[in-house]
Design an enzyme around this catalytic site. Structure first.
Site, PDB file in Angstrom:
ATOM      1  N   HIS A  51      -6.688  -5.833  -1.589  1.00 35.80           N
ATOM      2  CA  HIS A  51      -5.923  -4.916  -1.442  1.00 35.80           C
ATOM      3  C   HIS A  51      -4.605  -5.595  -0.606  1.00 35.80           C
ATOM      4  O   HIS A  51      -5.017  -5.811   0.331  1.00 35.80           O
ATOM      5  CB  HIS A  51      -6.188  -3.147  -1.133  1.00 35.80           C
ATOM      6  CG  HIS A  51      -5.710  -2.612  -0.594  1.00 35.80           C
ATOM      7  ND1 HIS A  51      -4.336  -1.967  -1.789  1.00 35.80           N
ATOM      8  CD2 HIS A  51      -4.786  -1.645   0.449  1.00 35.80           C
ATOM      9  CE1 HIS A  51      -3.679  -0.855  -1.632  1.00 35.80           C
ATOM     10  NE2 HIS A  51      -3.964  -0.944   0.347  1.00 35.80           N
ATOM     11  N   ASP A  99      -8.006  -3.324  -7.765  1.00 34.84           N
ATOM     12  CA  ASP A  99      -7.483  -2.932  -6.457  1.00 34.84           C
ATOM     13  C   ASP A  99      -8.195  -2.379  -5.533  1.00 34.84           C
ATOM     14  O   ASP A  99      -9.376  -1.132  -5.287  1.00 34.84           O
ATOM     15  CB  ASP A  99      -6.457  -1.445  -6.541  1.00 34.84           C
ATOM     16  CG  ASP A  99      -5.562  -2.161  -5.254  1.00 34.84           C
ATOM     17  OD1 ASP A  99      -4.394  -2.542  -4.613  1.00 34.84           O
ATOM     18  OD2 ASP A  99      -6.057  -0.815  -4.043  1.00 34.84           O
ATOM     19  N   SER A 131       1.087  -1.573   0.074  1.00 37.30           N
ATOM     20  CA  SER A 131      -0.132   0.538  -0.081  1.00 37.30           C
ATOM     21  C   SER A 131       0.790   1.119   0.087  1.00 37.30           C
ATOM     22  O   SER A 131       1.246   1.212  -0.908  1.00 37.30           O
ATOM     23  CB  SER A 131      -1.524  -0.180   1.084  1.00 37.30           C
ATOM     24  OG  SER A 131      -2.098   0.882   0.813  1.00 37.30           O
TER      25      SER A 131
END
Length: 396
Positions: A339, A272, A176
């Site tokens: 994600h 995502d 991330s």
């Protein structure tokens, strides 16, 4: 704090809590390590607490190999948001709990054969700028420190002193906001290590794209510009990008990778979960909450929304296309609604793990790092075409 910033903060808080408390069966919990003299160096979190990381030493044939992984957890884009963030573990290292490693940081040879015995590091993310900020002045009344870049350099310096200066192999990775950091700091990492070290970088769910939202507003572009200004990040973004483009654009990987010198592997879901929630359909652009269910479960999307999602997937694939033609780059782009996929063993490598072209993520990354084969794996189909998907939304 604005509705957009509040939504992002709430989302990252929920999944960051799950990350910090999750323990696995593959390794015993590790205590946090605080960087020596971090406060004196100015290498501090938003609240002034010291830079920190978790460390599992290498052994056997991996004693001179290193994986340095950076946590994720979003960003704060203005002083108000950063002041709020410093009151929790995303802006402070004070209450760092024990942590166990899994996935790419796992210590089981059978479930992580290429990296299991390496020195493994997870860097605490507590600055809200993907480790790019550096402002000397501190308002004595507000006491918020913008020092992400100093945190990163202080951690790397300490790791070099611990033996990384003798590394044979080194991989800078992250998830991330940490996955973005692995791109932004990739060439710097290469330059800090010996010329004889094999150095590569790995970004998991960090390839955030410059796209308009469903209302046609360039909201993420404005948000990243605010992050860069608030943290004084411009001077710490890749010079090869800022020499060509405004600094705020150099927070987007699609512009940075064009001039990167160090090999990069990108792992990303084409759908995502974070980008759909916050770039494509943020709550601030969905006043009627028409996207609320769709963002959480793609199967609940209307036909029109599904078409919009397909357009976003196409835009993402276009943004990553520059890496398709790079002989040193690696790609694993699955058609999952996820994600961060490298931190969980069930997704990384093993029975039932996510696969593209019959190859698991962990196998693909290992093949790429050790140059066993060219690895550019992309699902050429729409969700939910890949039955091996794990719809996870982690920020480890």
């Amino acid at each position: 704090m604005g509705r957009y910033g509040q939504f992002i903060w709430t989302y990252q808080l929920i999944f960051s809590i799950s990350t910090l408390v999750r323990l696995t069966a593959f390794a015993k919990p590790l205590d946090v390590t605080f960087v020596n003299n971090a406060v004196q160096k100015g290498a501090v979190c938003l609240d002034g607490s010291p830079a920190a990381y978790y460390f599992s030493p290498g052994f056997g044939s991996g004693v001179n190999n290193w994986v340095v992984h950076m946590e994720g957890g979003g960003w704060c884009s203005n002083e108000e948001d950063c002041i709020e963030r410093k009151s929790n573990f995303r802006g402070s290292s004070k209450d760092s709990v024990q942590m166990s490693f899994s996935g790419i940081l796992g210590s089981s040879q059978s479930s992580n054969p290429d990296f299991y015995n390496w020195n493994k590091v997870k860097v605490r993310y507590c600055d809200g700028s993907s480790f790019t900020g550096d402002i000397e002045a501190v308002d004595p009344a507000k006491r918020v420190f913008f020092r992400g870049s100093r945190v990163w350099f202080a951690v790397v310096d300490e790791l070099l002193a611990k033996g990384m200066n003798k590394a044979q192999n080194a991989l800078l990775s992250g998830c991330s906001a940490g996955g973005l950091a692995s791109i932004l700091h990739c060439d710097k990492f290469r330059d800090l290590l010996p010329a004889t070290t094999k150095v590569k970088c790995f970004s998991d769910a960090g390839y955030f794209i410059n796209a308009k939202d469903v209302s046609g507003v360039e909201r993420i572009k404005a948000f990243f510009e605010d992050v860069v200004v608030t943290h004084g990040s411009a001077k710490n973004l890749p010079a090869s990008c800022t020499a060509r483009l405004p600094p705020s654009l150099c927070f987007f990987p699609q512009y940075v990778v064009q001039t990167m010198r160090t090999p990069l592997f990108v792992l990303n879901a084409a759908y995502d979960a974070w980008q759909i929630k916050n770039i494509l359909a943020p709550s601030s652009s969905d006043s009627g909450s028409a996207w609320k269910k769709c963002k959480l479960d793609i199967k609940a999307c209307s036909s029109a929304q599904s078409q919009t999602l397909e357009g976003f997937r196409t835009e993402f694939l276009n943004a990553v296309s520059v890496l398709r033609n790079s002989p040193s780059a690696g790609l694993f782009i699955d058609s999952c609604h996820a994600h961060c996929q490298s931190g969980r063993q069930a997704v990384w490598l093993g029975h039932g793990s996510t696969m593209v072209q019959n190859t698991a993520i962990g196998k693909a990354v290992g093949d790429w790092f050790f140059d066993r084969k060219a690895t550019k794996l992309i699902d050429n189909c729409s969700y939910p075409c890949n039955p091996t998907c794990h719809d996870v939304a982690d920020e480890s």
